[in-house]
Design an enzyme around this catalytic site. Sequence first.
Site, PDB file in Angstrom:
ATOM      1  N   ASP A 110     -36.564 149.746  66.927  1.00 24.38           N
ATOM      2  CA  ASP A 110     -37.108 149.295  67.463  1.00 24.38           C
ATOM      3  C   ASP A 110     -37.994 149.249  66.236  1.00 24.38           C
ATOM      4  OD1 ASP A 110     -39.517 148.186  69.033  1.00 24.38           O
ATOM      5  OD2 ASP A 110     -39.955 150.250  68.994  1.00 24.38           O
TER       6      ASP A 110
ATOM      7  N   ASP B 285     -42.544 149.197  65.386  1.00 22.89           N
ATOM      8  CA  ASP B 285     -44.202 149.862  65.951  1.00 22.89           C
ATOM      9  C   ASP B 285     -43.579 150.660  66.832  1.00 22.89           C
ATOM     10  OD1 ASP B 285     -45.788 148.306  64.468  1.00 22.89           O
ATOM     11  OD2 ASP B 285     -44.289 146.902  65.507  1.00 22.89           O
TER      12      ASP B 285
ATOM     13  N   ASP C 100     -39.798 152.847  71.803  1.00 22.11           N
ATOM     14  CA  ASP C 100     -40.997 153.409  72.364  1.00 22.11           C
ATOM     15  C   ASP C 100     -41.694 152.505  73.243  1.00 22.11           C
ATOM     16  OD1 ASP C 100     -41.690 151.372  70.383  1.00 22.11           O
ATOM     17  OD2 ASP C 100     -44.031 152.366  70.434  1.00 22.11           O
TER      18      ASP C 100
END
Length: 393
Positions: free
Chosen positions: A127, A129, A331
């Site tokens: 991922d 960000d 996240d």
Amino acid sequence: MDLKNSGTSPVLTDPAPISNSRLGLSSNIQTYSPASQAYSSGLYSTVPRRKTIIGKLDDVCANGWLDAMKSSSPPRKQLNKDFISEAAVSETEMEYRTWMMTYPSALTSFEHIISSAKCKKIALFLDYDGTLSPIVDNPDLAIMSNAMRAAVKSASKYFPTAIISGRSREKVYKFVKLRELYYAGSHGMDIMGPVRRSDSNGDQANCIVTTDEQGKEVHLFQPASEFLPMIDEVFSSLIDITKDIVGAKVEYNKFCVSVHYRLVHQEDWPEVARRVFDLIKGYPRLKVTHGRKVLEIRPVVNWNKGKAVKFLLESLCLSSCDDVLSIYIGDDRTDEDAFKVLKEYNLGYGILVSSVPKETSAVYSLRDTSEVVFGTHTSGIKLTLLHSYCTHL
Ligand SMILES: O=P(O)(O)OC[C@H]1O[C@H](O[C@H]2O[C@H](CO)[C@@H](O)[C@H](O)[C@H]2O)[C@H](O)[C@@H](O)[C@@H]1O
């Protein structure tokens, strides 16, 4: 995979609107409506446009929007030892350590990961960000460090590596700047991947052969392409209806739009939620989900980061769980779809990046992006050693 079976565009009712139920969105936002319905009103909205939308504050509170907004991202200051007492630090730390008994650190579990990867090919999914770049106030400044770039580059020399982000594919490429990776933007709704020889993906609707920036032939898969005009329209409306809210920022991500409220005064969060909610009520083919201090407006399509992982694995001829181990590091709530797919199909491990205990379908954890740098770097070296060992057997 699902796509292969359906053989058509994956525009269906979204089966798992987890975030929407937390938001308390009305059911019409989650329900699929035929294209004709969405295109029936001149433009795309099914309610008359209003410059300022006045809704009821009660709706916003009662529907759980506020709770979801407040809990959507850990408050960074709370974790900073300068701001809290030592006792609170150790309590927080104890909670985290207890949580880690269920979701052990991917760093300390390396030997276990290595043993499951033995003699298998590895595929790495990342991922952006909160995983490759730390969360910052201004989304335009979510810069990736050189150390992280070097770690990802070195991992990609040995394992096929893809970034799957909620950002637009073009924007995430501008941050990462590594040609050797595959990129999926808009939460997997915009995938640029390799052209397959057997071509099962290529037969899909919305999948075309094109060339990338280097002139190489690639497959471009955009399962929500029909939504582009609608998303453009909603993007303009969101800019319009949030322009007087100090700190609100609307970000265009091609097949989805982000409404950031990280810099909005908390008193005004209900107002942000109400305006977004009221606008999207007029678009039954769009839904709102929660990210980290962000509301994300997305098409109601049966597609997510988990399906993007499966699509990429198939494109890379790596979809057999017997000789491939996939690792996905992320996240956010949207990464949970990918963690679930890896678990459900026994394809590999999800690794959640989080500094606070969270409910997750990941198997392992990393505390923050600095551990991701280290983990990615270490995995590059250690797993490479393992691979050379296998090759020399
Ligand atoms: O799937 P991702 O790559 O994790 O993208 C999800 C969203 O990330 C970005 O917003 C988040 O990061 C920003 C920069 O650190 C932060 O300011 C914001 O509060 C976070 O929600 C991005 O700006 C969004 O468009 C993505 O959807």
